[in-house]
Design a protein around this motif. Structure first.
Motif, PDB file in Angstrom:
ATOM      1  N   TYR A   1     -35.374 -48.868 -19.975  1.00 38.01           N
ATOM      2  CA  TYR A   1     -34.858 -47.704 -20.689  1.00 38.01           C
ATOM      3  C   TYR A   1     -35.956 -46.996 -21.483  1.00 38.01           C
ATOM      4  CZ  TYR A   1     -34.579 -50.540 -24.998  1.00 38.01           C
ATOM      5  OH  TYR A   1     -34.873 -51.313 -26.086  1.00 38.01           O
ATOM      6  N   GLU A   2     -36.962 -47.740 -21.961  1.00 37.74           N
ATOM      7  CA  GLU A   2     -38.073 -47.091 -22.656  1.00 37.74           C
ATOM      8  C   GLU A   2     -38.983 -46.369 -21.665  1.00 37.74           C
ATOM      9  OE1 GLU A   2     -38.591 -49.675 -26.682  1.00 37.74           O
ATOM     10  OE2 GLU A   2     -40.266 -48.577 -25.859  1.00 37.74           O
ATOM     11  N   VAL A   3     -39.215 -46.976 -20.506  1.00 35.12           N
ATOM     12  CA  VAL A   3     -40.024 -46.323 -19.472  1.00 35.12           C
ATOM     13  C   VAL A   3     -39.345 -45.019 -19.056  1.00 35.12           C
ATOM     14  CG1 VAL A   3     -40.879 -46.494 -17.098  1.00 35.12           C
ATOM     15  CG2 VAL A   3     -41.115 -48.439 -18.659  1.00 35.12           C
ATOM     16  N   ALA A   4     -38.036 -45.069 -18.850  1.00 40.30           N
ATOM     17  CA  ALA A   4     -37.302 -43.857 -18.470  1.00 40.30           C
ATOM     18  C   ALA A   4     -37.418 -42.791 -19.552  1.00 40.30           C
ATOM     19  CB  ALA A   4     -35.832 -44.192 -18.205  1.00 40.30           C
ATOM     20  N   TYR A   5     -37.280 -43.182 -20.795  1.00 40.10           N
ATOM     21  CA  TYR A   5     -37.387 -42.234 -21.910  1.00 40.10           C
ATOM     22  C   TYR A   5     -38.782 -41.613 -21.963  1.00 40.10           C
ATOM     23  CZ  TYR A   5     -37.944 -40.389 -26.586  1.00 40.10           C
ATOM     24  OH  TYR A   5     -38.234 -39.560 -27.645  1.00 40.10           O
ATOM     25  N   TRP A   6     -39.809 -42.457 -21.953  1.00 41.91           N
ATOM     26  CA  TRP A   6     -41.174 -41.961 -22.137  1.00 41.91           C
ATOM     27  C   TRP A   6     -41.677 -41.154 -20.939  1.00 41.91           C
ATOM     28  CZ3 TRP A   6     -43.049 -41.234 -26.633  1.00 41.91           C
ATOM     29  CH2 TRP A   6     -42.700 -42.065 -27.692  1.00 41.91           C
ATOM     30  N   THR A   7     -41.303 -41.537 -19.715  1.00 39.10           N
ATOM     31  CA  THR A   7     -41.751 -40.747 -18.564  1.00 39.10           C
ATOM     32  C   THR A   7     -41.154 -39.345 -18.624  1.00 39.10           C
ATOM     33  OG1 THR A   7     -40.019 -41.715 -17.165  1.00 39.10           O
ATOM     34  CG2 THR A   7     -42.224 -42.687 -17.019  1.00 39.10           C
ATOM     35  N   GLU A   8     -39.896 -39.246 -19.048  1.00 35.97           N
ATOM     36  CA  GLU A   8     -39.271 -37.924 -19.176  1.00 35.97           C
ATOM     37  C   GLU A   8     -39.857 -37.156 -20.362  1.00 35.97           C
ATOM     38  OE1 GLU A   8     -34.937 -35.897 -19.956  1.00 35.97           O
ATOM     39  OE2 GLU A   8     -35.005 -37.828 -18.938  1.00 35.97           O
ATOM     40  N   ALA A   9     -40.012 -37.822 -21.477  1.00 34.13           N
ATOM     41  CA  ALA A   9     -40.516 -37.153 -22.685  1.00 34.13           C
ATOM     42  C   ALA A   9     -41.945 -36.645 -22.509  1.00 34.13           C
ATOM     43  CB  ALA A   9     -40.457 -38.116 -23.875  1.00 34.13           C
ATOM     44  N   LEU A  10     -42.748 -37.397 -21.756  1.00 35.69           N
ATOM     45  CA  LEU A  10     -44.155 -37.026 -21.571  1.00 35.69           C
ATOM     46  C   LEU A  10     -44.397 -36.288 -20.254  1.00 35.69           C
ATOM     47  CD1 LEU A  10     -45.755 -40.354 -22.860  1.00 35.69           C
ATOM     48  CD2 LEU A  10     -45.572 -38.176 -24.098  1.00 35.69           C
ATOM     49  N   GLY A  11     -43.395 -36.259 -19.388  1.00 39.72           N
ATOM     50  CA  GLY A  11     -43.532 -35.557 -18.120  1.00 39.72           C
ATOM     51  C   GLY A  11     -44.527 -36.190 -17.172  1.00 39.72           C
ATOM     52  N   VAL A  12     -44.524 -37.523 -17.127  1.00 40.24           N
ATOM     53  CA  VAL A  12     -45.453 -38.248 -16.254  1.00 40.24           C
ATOM     54  C   VAL A  12     -44.688 -39.275 -15.423  1.00 40.24           C
ATOM     55  CG1 VAL A  12     -47.422 -37.973 -17.808  1.00 40.24           C
ATOM     56  CG2 VAL A  12     -45.973 -39.990 -18.027  1.00 40.24           C
ATOM     57  N   SER A  13     -45.359 -39.799 -14.405  1.00 38.51           N
ATOM     58  CA  SER A  13     -44.771 -40.856 -13.578  1.00 38.51           C
ATOM     59  C   SER A  13     -44.893 -42.198 -14.302  1.00 38.51           C
ATOM     60  CB  SER A  13     -45.504 -40.947 -12.240  1.00 38.51           C
ATOM     61  OG  SER A  13     -46.831 -41.414 -12.447  1.00 38.51           O
ATOM     62  N   GLN A  14     -44.157 -43.173 -13.810  1.00 41.21           N
ATOM     63  CA  GLN A  14     -44.236 -44.513 -14.383  1.00 41.21           C
ATOM     64  C   GLN A  14     -45.643 -45.080 -14.229  1.00 41.21           C
ATOM     65  OE1 GLN A  14     -41.264 -47.249 -12.979  1.00 41.21           O
ATOM     66  NE2 GLN A  14     -42.198 -48.998 -13.982  1.00 41.21           N
ATOM     67  N   ASP A  15     -46.264 -44.828 -13.081  1.00 41.01           N
ATOM     68  CA  ASP A  15     -47.631 -45.317 -12.855  1.00 41.01           C
ATOM     69  C   ASP A  15     -48.613 -44.718 -13.849  1.00 41.01           C
ATOM     70  OD1 ASP A  15     -46.811 -46.920 -10.751  1.00 41.01           O
ATOM     71  OD2 ASP A  15     -47.323 -45.451  -9.215  1.00 41.01           O
ATOM     72  N   LYS A  16     -48.485 -43.413 -14.101  1.00 40.57           N
ATOM     73  CA  LYS A  16     -49.381 -42.739 -15.043  1.00 40.57           C
ATOM     74  C   LYS A  16     -49.150 -43.253 -16.462  1.00 40.57           C
ATOM     75  CE  LYS A  16     -52.561 -39.643 -15.733  1.00 40.57           C
ATOM     76  NZ  LYS A  16     -53.909 -39.850 -15.237  1.00 40.57           N
ATOM     77  N   LEU A  17     -47.887 -43.485 -16.825  1.00 38.15           N
ATOM     78  CA  LEU A  17     -47.571 -44.025 -18.145  1.00 38.15           C
ATOM     79  C   LEU A  17     -48.178 -45.416 -18.313  1.00 38.15           C
ATOM     80  CD1 LEU A  17     -45.997 -43.756 -20.831  1.00 38.15           C
ATOM     81  CD2 LEU A  17     -44.081 -44.859 -19.661  1.00 38.15           C
ATOM     82  N   THR A  18     -48.004 -46.258 -17.306  1.00 35.94           N
ATOM     83  CA  THR A  18     -48.556 -47.618 -17.359  1.00 35.94           C
ATOM     84  C   THR A  18     -50.076 -47.576 -17.443  1.00 35.94           C
ATOM     85  OG1 THR A  18     -46.676 -48.461 -16.118  1.00 35.94           O
ATOM     86  CG2 THR A  18     -48.640 -49.838 -16.160  1.00 35.94           C
TER      87      THR A  18
END
Length: 58
Positions: free
Chosen positions: A22-39
């Motif tokens: 749920y945090e990954v989903a929140y942050w990827t949307e909030a920052l406009g990036v993919s999960q891979d880019k966030l990681t």
């Protein structure tokens, strides 16, 4: 007190936990990036939301 997994936002808005879906989903949307880019960003600069934002805006 246990974490409430029904909440959609992060428990600590200054930190990013890539181990919680749920945090990954929140942050990827909030920052406009993919999960891979966030990681990648978290692995590079740590869990600070501000540091991750700066990394992504470079």
């Amino acid at each position: 007190m246990a974490d409430d997994k029904t909440k959609r936002g992060p428990a600590d808005s200054s930190r990013i936990n890539v181990n919680e879906d749920y945090e990954v989903a929140y942050w990827t949307e909030a920052l406009g990036v993919s999960q891979d880019k966030l990681t990648e960003a978290v692995n590079s600069v740590g869990t600070s939301a501000n540091a991750v934002r700066e990394y992504l805006n470079k």
